[in-house]
Design a protein around this motif. Structure first.
Motif, PDB file in Angstrom:
ATOM      1  N   CYS A  62       0.828  -1.198  -0.139  1.00 33.21           N
ATOM      2  CA  CYS A  62      -0.166   0.055  -0.027  1.00 33.21           C
ATOM      3  C   CYS A  62       0.721   1.024  -0.006  1.00 33.21           C
ATOM      4  CB  CYS A  62      -0.904   0.069   1.111  1.00 33.21           C
ATOM      5  SG  CYS A  62      -2.150  -1.168   1.040  1.00 33.21           S
ATOM      6  N   PHE A  63       1.868   1.089   0.832  1.00 35.16           N
ATOM      7  CA  PHE A  63       2.683   2.305   0.899  1.00 35.16           C
ATOM      8  C   PHE A  63       3.579   2.544  -0.549  1.00 35.16           C
ATOM      9  CE2 PHE A  63       3.112   1.915   5.694  1.00 35.16           C
ATOM     10  CZ  PHE A  63       2.206   2.916   6.056  1.00 35.16           C
ATOM     11  N   THR A  64       3.811   1.431  -1.225  1.00 37.41           N
ATOM     12  CA  THR A  64       4.335   1.598  -2.448  1.00 37.41           C
ATOM     13  C   THR A  64       3.619   2.208  -3.442  1.00 37.41           C
ATOM     14  OG1 THR A  64       5.815  -0.294  -2.009  1.00 37.41           O
ATOM     15  CG2 THR A  64       5.490   0.293  -4.491  1.00 37.41           C
ATOM     16  N   ILE A  65       2.053   2.020  -3.416  1.00 44.64           N
ATOM     17  CA  ILE A  65       1.192   2.564  -4.261  1.00 44.64           C
ATOM     18  C   ILE A  65       1.075   4.079  -4.090  1.00 44.64           C
ATOM     19  CG2 ILE A  65      -1.239   2.668  -4.792  1.00 44.64           C
ATOM     20  CD1 ILE A  65      -1.542  -0.517  -4.337  1.00 44.64           C
ATOM     21  N   GLN A  66       1.120   4.299  -2.738  1.00 46.83           N
ATOM     22  CA  GLN A  66       1.036   5.650  -2.351  1.00 46.83           C
ATOM     23  C   GLN A  66       2.188   6.522  -3.007  1.00 46.83           C
ATOM     24  OE1 GLN A  66      -1.547   7.133  -0.682  1.00 46.83           O
ATOM     25  NE2 GLN A  66      -0.383   9.078  -0.258  1.00 46.83           N
ATOM     26  N   THR A  67       3.456   5.850  -2.905  1.00 48.52           N
ATOM     27  CA  THR A  67       4.836   6.366  -3.370  1.00 48.52           C
ATOM     28  C   THR A  67       4.594   6.657  -4.888  1.00 48.52           C
ATOM     29  OG1 THR A  67       5.961   5.525  -1.766  1.00 48.52           O
ATOM     30  CG2 THR A  67       6.968   6.377  -3.833  1.00 48.52           C
ATOM     31  N   LEU A  74       9.326   0.274  -7.621  1.00 49.34           N
ATOM     32  CA  LEU A  74       9.036  -0.927  -7.378  1.00 49.34           C
ATOM     33  C   LEU A  74      10.420  -1.841  -7.013  1.00 49.34           C
ATOM     34  CD1 LEU A  74       6.375  -1.556 -10.194  1.00 49.34           C
ATOM     35  CD2 LEU A  74       5.925  -1.453  -7.865  1.00 49.34           C
ATOM     36  N   ILE A  75      11.563  -1.566  -8.019  1.00 51.68           N
ATOM     37  CA  ILE A  75      12.603  -2.157  -7.781  1.00 51.68           C
ATOM     38  C   ILE A  75      13.545  -1.832  -6.472  1.00 51.68           C
ATOM     39  CG2 ILE A  75      15.158  -2.384  -8.855  1.00 51.68           C
ATOM     40  CD1 ILE A  75      13.718  -1.793 -11.463  1.00 51.68           C
ATOM     41  N   VAL A  76      13.190  -0.679  -5.818  1.00 51.58           N
ATOM     42  CA  VAL A  76      13.891  -0.311  -4.680  1.00 51.58           C
ATOM     43  C   VAL A  76      12.745  -0.163  -3.560  1.00 51.58           C
ATOM     44  CG1 VAL A  76      15.629   1.344  -3.615  1.00 51.58           C
ATOM     45  CG2 VAL A  76      15.494   0.831  -6.075  1.00 51.58           C
ATOM     46  N   PRO A  77      12.693  -1.302  -2.791  1.00 46.84           N
ATOM     47  CA  PRO A  77      11.336  -1.111  -1.924  1.00 46.84           C
ATOM     48  C   PRO A  77      11.575  -0.074  -0.630  1.00 46.84           C
ATOM     49  CG  PRO A  77      12.130  -3.370  -2.262  1.00 46.84           C
ATOM     50  CD  PRO A  77      13.039  -2.479  -2.939  1.00 46.84           C
ATOM     51  N   PRO A  78      12.766   0.266  -0.163  1.00 45.06           N
ATOM     52  CA  PRO A  78      13.000   1.218   0.863  1.00 45.06           C
ATOM     53  C   PRO A  78      12.561   2.487   0.347  1.00 45.06           C
ATOM     54  CG  PRO A  78      14.911  -0.244   0.716  1.00 45.06           C
ATOM     55  CD  PRO A  78      14.118  -0.484  -0.592  1.00 45.06           C
ATOM     56  N   LEU A  79      12.186   2.971  -1.046  1.00 47.91           N
ATOM     57  CA  LEU A  79      11.615   4.134  -1.308  1.00 47.91           C
ATOM     58  C   LEU A  79      10.142   4.262  -1.071  1.00 47.91           C
ATOM     59  CD1 LEU A  79      13.256   4.325  -4.928  1.00 47.91           C
ATOM     60  CD2 LEU A  79      13.585   5.816  -2.712  1.00 47.91           C
ATOM     61  N   ARG A  80       9.467   3.162  -0.475  1.00 45.21           N
ATOM     62  CA  ARG A  80       8.139   3.288  -0.110  1.00 45.21           C
ATOM     63  C   ARG A  80       8.148   4.442   1.129  1.00 45.21           C
ATOM     64  NH1 ARG A  80       9.284  -2.167   1.390  1.00 45.21           N
ATOM     65  NH2 ARG A  80       9.747  -2.382   3.150  1.00 45.21           N
ATOM     66  N   ILE A  81       9.035   4.627   1.707  1.00 46.21           N
ATOM     67  CA  ILE A  81       9.153   5.661   2.793  1.00 46.21           C
ATOM     68  C   ILE A  81       8.603   7.074   2.387  1.00 46.21           C
ATOM     69  CG2 ILE A  81      11.091   6.532   2.572  1.00 46.21           C
ATOM     70  CD1 ILE A  81      11.682   6.695   5.486  1.00 46.21           C
TER      71      ILE A  81
END
Length: 305
Positions: free
Chosen positions: A248-253, A279-286
């Motif tokens: 969900c945080f990835t979608i928001q990002t 999508l490739i770098v998961p920590p970017l969901r911050i």
């Protein structure tokens, strides 16, 4: 919302899909089982909906009561997604609701199986890894060319751990796939029944509820409890809930990326490429977490003024 030939046809389609649960075709048709219920619930009043689906469920119950349980399992997301369509909710809301309900049902079924029938999913997957070891050993023994290859107990343990770790991914992807297939088929079906369905919002308008922050904190608490618990179910909830919240945080990002590019009047191609990076770098969901917790988009809009 009247009875019409089209709704009767959908109830017949529903019955035919239910009957496939008694055949090997259920491996395929199970992905379509939510569709008729969602169409009927969206296009009829509740009483009319029951009149259309109850005969099909009764016929299935007479043939196989266990298949009836599976039918009810898929009828729940049908009704909840249909309710959103009927009330004019967004397509994104319908998708997220369908995915969330299906995933929650998976976990409830696992809870019932664990505490009512003593089923241990982790042990089951480890047993499957052991069975795989026996098969591989037989193949290696029967083939002289592979005589130098060994399958060790450590390999079996790693396979079991890998299978357990992939469970959350499989549950989330399966839930999402079921919701997407349902929406893709329900939307044109409802249009043919003169039931308006809102289009999916552009990516720059994707914003999830701020309450997701609290779900994230709850997931962390559940993970902490699961780390000191031997319960298979609580561990499965833990390893399933956090990836879902992270998704969900990835979608928001991604929504924020498209909003940012749109505010700067940059090409959507750049937004797409940046979304692939997310999508490739998961920590970017911050970035999505910050976007939910603080008025980040409003700040960008004000800075432009």
């Amino acid at each position: 919302m009247k009875f019409r030939l089209a709704t009767v046809a959908w109830s017949v389609i529903y019955l035919l899909l239910l009957l496939t649960l008694l055949t090997p075709l259920k491996i395929i048709t199970v992905f379509l089982l939510i569709v008729p219920g969602a169409v009927l619930f969206s296009s009829l009043h509740f009483k009319g909906f029951l009149i259309h689906v109850m005969p099909a469920l009764l016929i299935l119950a007479l043939l196989d009561v266990y298949s009836l349980l599976l039918a009810i399992y898929f009828l729940i997301p049908s009704m909840l997604m249909g309710r959103i369509y009927k009330r004019g909710g967004s397509s994104f809301q319908a998708l997220m609701t369908g995915m969330g309900v299906i995933l929650a049902e998976f976990l409830v079924v696992l809870l019932i199986a664990t505490y009512s029938f003593g089923f241990d999913l982790s042990q089951y997957l480890r047993d499957q890894a052991a069975i795989t070891e026996n098969i591989v050993q037989q193949i290696l023994s029967a083939n002289p060319m592979l005589s130098g290859t060994n399958w060790t107990a450590e390999d079996t343990q790693q396979l079991g751990t890998m299978l357990i770790g992939r469970v959350p991914y499989v549950l989330i992807v399966t839930s999402f796939l079921l919701a997407v297939i349902t929406h893709a088929l329900v939307r044109p079906a409802l249009s043919s029944l003169d039931v308006p369905v809102r289009k999916m919002k552009p990516a720059r308008e994707w914003r999830l509820p701020r309450a997701l922050i609290w779900y994230y904190l709850l997931a962390i608490v559940i993970e902490w409890i699961a780390s000191s618990s031997n319960g298979s179910w609580i561990q499965m909830v833990s390893i399933s809930m956090l990836p879902l919240v992270h998704a969900c945080f990835t979608i928001q990002t991604i929504g924020f990326v498209y909003f940012w590019m749109h505010s700067r009047k940059m090409s959507s191609v750049i937004a797409l490429l940046l979304s692939l990076v997310v999508l490739i770098v998961p920590p970017l969901r911050i970035i999505g977490i910050i976007d939910l917790a603080f008025p980040l988009r409003e700040a960008i809009t004000r800075s432009k003024k």
